[in-house]
Design a protein around this motif. Structure first.
Motif, short mmCIF file in Angstrom:
data_model
loop_
_atom_site.label_atom_id
_atom_site.label_comp_id
_atom_site.label_asym_id
_atom_site.label_seq_id
_atom_site.Cartn_x
_atom_site.Cartn_y
_atom_site.Cartn_z
N LEU A 18 -6.17 3.47 1.88
CA LEU A 18 -5.20 2.47 2.34
C LEU A 18 -3.77 2.89 2.05
O LEU A 18 -2.88 2.78 2.91
N LEU A 19 -3.55 3.43 0.87
CA LEU A 19 -2.21 3.89 0.50
C LEU A 19 -1.76 5.05 1.39
O LEU A 19 -0.63 5.06 1.88
N LEU A 20 -2.64 6.00 1.63
CA LEU A 20 -2.28 7.13 2.48
C LEU A 20 -2.02 6.70 3.92
O LEU A 20 -1.07 7.17 4.56
N LEU A 21 -2.83 5.78 4.44
CA LEU A 21 -2.59 5.27 5.79
C LEU A 21 -1.24 4.56 5.87
O LEU A 21 -0.50 4.72 6.85
N THR A 22 -0.91 3.81 4.83
CA THR A 22 0.38 3.11 4.80
C THR A 22 1.54 4.09 4.80
O THR A 22 2.50 3.95 5.58
N LEU A 23 1.47 5.10 3.95
CA LEU A 23 2.53 6.11 3.90
C LEU A 23 2.66 6.85 5.23
O LEU A 23 3.76 7.02 5.76
#
Length: 134
Positions: A44-49
């Motif tokens: 989720l964090l990587l998708l957001t970034l």
């Protein structure tokens, strides 16, 4: 739960589940599959970034405190194999690699944002209930 069922609706509240829910059907459910993928520790964090802009590998590594290079590489490979992230190699010395969301990955941001909004709006309520004695 799977699309093989007759009368399956995309809306959770409209869907009638068989009782008991067959474990095989639950495991094959597309919703289960996608939620399992995006709910791991880093996805989720990587998708957001990556939803903000393309990143090179080392930029992502520096942007996410606590992720090992191996785990970053593994998570990006999984996102790439799912068609959510594109990896572009530039012919430099040494070669540089840039990661960006694919159109499919971009299309996932809106429903993930809705889920994130819900979590933020209800987190205090959930935390308060968790504090109640059983």
């Amino acid at each position: 739960m799977s699309t093989s069922n007759i009368g399956v609706s995309a809306s959770l509240h409209d869907h009638r589940l068989p009782m008991p829910v067959p474990v095989g059907e639950y495991e094959r459910c597309p919703v289960t599959d996608v939620l399992r993928q995006v709910s791991d520790k880093w996805t989720l964090l990587l998708l957001t970034l990556l939803g903000r802009r393309p990143y090179r590998f080392n930029e992502l590594h520096r942007a996410v405190e606590g992720i090992s290079p191996r785990m970053l590489s593994r998570t990006l490979r999984t996102l790439e194999s799912d068609g959510l992230v594109d990896r572009e190699v530039f012919p430099t010395l040494p070669p540089s690699v840039e990661y960006r969301l694919t159109p499919l990955g971009v299309s996932l941001l809106e429903p993930l944002s809705a889920l994130a909004d819900w979590a933020v709006d209800h987190h205090a309520e959930i935390a308060a209930v968790r504090q109640r004695p059983s």
